[in-house]
Design a protein around this motif. Structure first.
Motif, PDB file in Angstrom:
ATOM      1  N   PHE A 109       0.860  -1.361  -0.099  1.00 16.74           N
ATOM      2  CA  PHE A 109       0.063  -0.046   0.079  1.00 16.74           C
ATOM      3  C   PHE A 109       0.890   1.253  -0.120  1.00 16.74           C
ATOM      4  O   PHE A 109       0.419   2.094  -0.640  1.00 16.74           O
ATOM      5  CB  PHE A 109      -1.107  -0.175   1.253  1.00 16.74           C
ATOM      6  CG  PHE A 109      -1.749   1.121   1.369  1.00 16.74           C
ATOM      7  CD1 PHE A 109      -2.851   1.362   0.454  1.00 16.74           C
ATOM      8  CD2 PHE A 109      -1.397   2.220   2.339  1.00 16.74           C
ATOM      9  CE1 PHE A 109      -3.685   2.577   0.666  1.00 16.74           C
ATOM     10  CE2 PHE A 109      -2.238   3.172   2.657  1.00 16.74           C
ATOM     11  CZ  PHE A 109      -3.441   3.572   1.791  1.00 16.74           C
ATOM     12  N   TYR A 134      -4.885   2.528   5.227  1.00 19.81           N
ATOM     13  CA  TYR A 134      -5.219   1.386   4.101  1.00 19.81           C
ATOM     14  C   TYR A 134      -6.725   1.044   4.536  1.00 19.81           C
ATOM     15  O   TYR A 134      -7.261   0.626   3.507  1.00 19.81           O
ATOM     16  CB  TYR A 134      -4.365   0.146   4.797  1.00 19.81           C
ATOM     17  CG  TYR A 134      -4.676  -1.069   4.070  1.00 19.81           C
ATOM     18  CD1 TYR A 134      -3.902  -1.275   3.080  1.00 19.81           C
ATOM     19  CD2 TYR A 134      -5.411  -1.999   4.821  1.00 19.81           C
ATOM     20  CE1 TYR A 134      -4.152  -2.402   2.310  1.00 19.81           C
ATOM     21  CE2 TYR A 134      -5.564  -3.021   3.932  1.00 19.81           C
ATOM     22  CZ  TYR A 134      -4.997  -3.635   2.720  1.00 19.81           C
ATOM     23  OH  TYR A 134      -5.217  -4.692   2.092  1.00 19.81           O
ATOM     24  N   THR A 137      -9.132   3.617   3.118  1.00 15.96           N
ATOM     25  CA  THR A 137      -9.163   3.607   1.630  1.00 15.96           C
ATOM     26  C   THR A 137      -9.774   2.351   1.087  1.00 15.96           C
ATOM     27  O   THR A 137     -10.430   2.185  -0.178  1.00 15.96           O
ATOM     28  CB  THR A 137      -7.977   3.896   1.061  1.00 15.96           C
ATOM     29  OG1 THR A 137      -6.933   3.055   1.362  1.00 15.96           O
ATOM     30  CG2 THR A 137      -7.743   5.588   1.331  1.00 15.96           C
ATOM     31  N   ARG A 138      -9.347   1.395   1.828  1.00 21.10           N
ATOM     32  CA  ARG A 138      -9.746  -0.210   1.055  1.00 21.10           C
ATOM     33  C   ARG A 138     -11.277  -0.692   1.725  1.00 21.10           C
ATOM     34  O   ARG A 138     -11.445  -1.691   1.213  1.00 21.10           O
ATOM     35  CB  ARG A 138      -8.674  -1.298   1.432  1.00 21.10           C
ATOM     36  CG  ARG A 138      -7.610  -0.712   1.027  1.00 21.10           C
ATOM     37  CD  ARG A 138      -7.445  -1.141  -0.660  1.00 21.10           C
ATOM     38  NE  ARG A 138      -6.380  -0.702  -1.310  1.00 21.10           N
ATOM     39  CZ  ARG A 138      -5.177  -1.645  -1.522  1.00 21.10           C
ATOM     40  NH1 ARG A 138      -5.285  -2.678  -1.159  1.00 21.10           N
ATOM     41  NH2 ARG A 138      -3.986  -0.874  -2.335  1.00 21.10           N
TER      42      ARG A 138
END
Length: 139
Positions: A109, A134, A137-138
């Protein structure tokens, strides 16, 4: 949504609270508390005090999710027993979800999706920031 990235190291947890700003970019919140330390892991009072500090931190900063950078359970790079107690205490914070992210996923990432780190972010908060970013956004 506010996400708190956590990196557990020795007897402390490093905390970085991130959210998406109006432009959809990841923003780290500048907070007074960036670390919580567990003084004595054999003391009931200290364990309860640590958990209380986590509850207060999550309440004050409106945390929805804690994200913990995982540590190995066996082998040369294994996390210590105290770090796993800290992990369990984070999981016990009421009203917050706890998620985990692997060091390999964070590394990938960071290389592929993080162009710049926030200005004046202390180096010791890098992995905590990455953990929170992480998951933010994921999903």
């Amino acid at each position: 949504m506010r996400v708190c990235g956590c990196e557990i190291s020795a007897r402390e947890v490093r905390l970085a609270v991130v959210c998406l700003n109006d432009g959809g970019n990841i923003e780290i919140l500048r907070l007074k508390t960036t670390r919580i330390e567990l003084e004595d892991d054999t003391s009931d009072a200290d364990l309860r005090s640590f958990l209380r500090a986590l509850h207060e931190f999550s309440s004050e900063n409106e945390i929805d999710t804690f994200v913990i950078k995982t540590r190995a359970k066996k082998g040369r790079m294994a996390g210590g027993a105290v770090s796993f107690k800290i992990e369990a205490l984070i999981q016990l914070v009421e009203g917050c979800e706890t998620r985990f992210v692997s060091p390999v996923a964070l590394s990938h990432f960071a290389k592929k999706e993080v162009e710049n780190y926030p200005e004046k972010m202390p180096v010791y908060m890098k992995n905590a920031f990455l953990s929170g970013a992480y998951v933010l956004t994921r999903g």
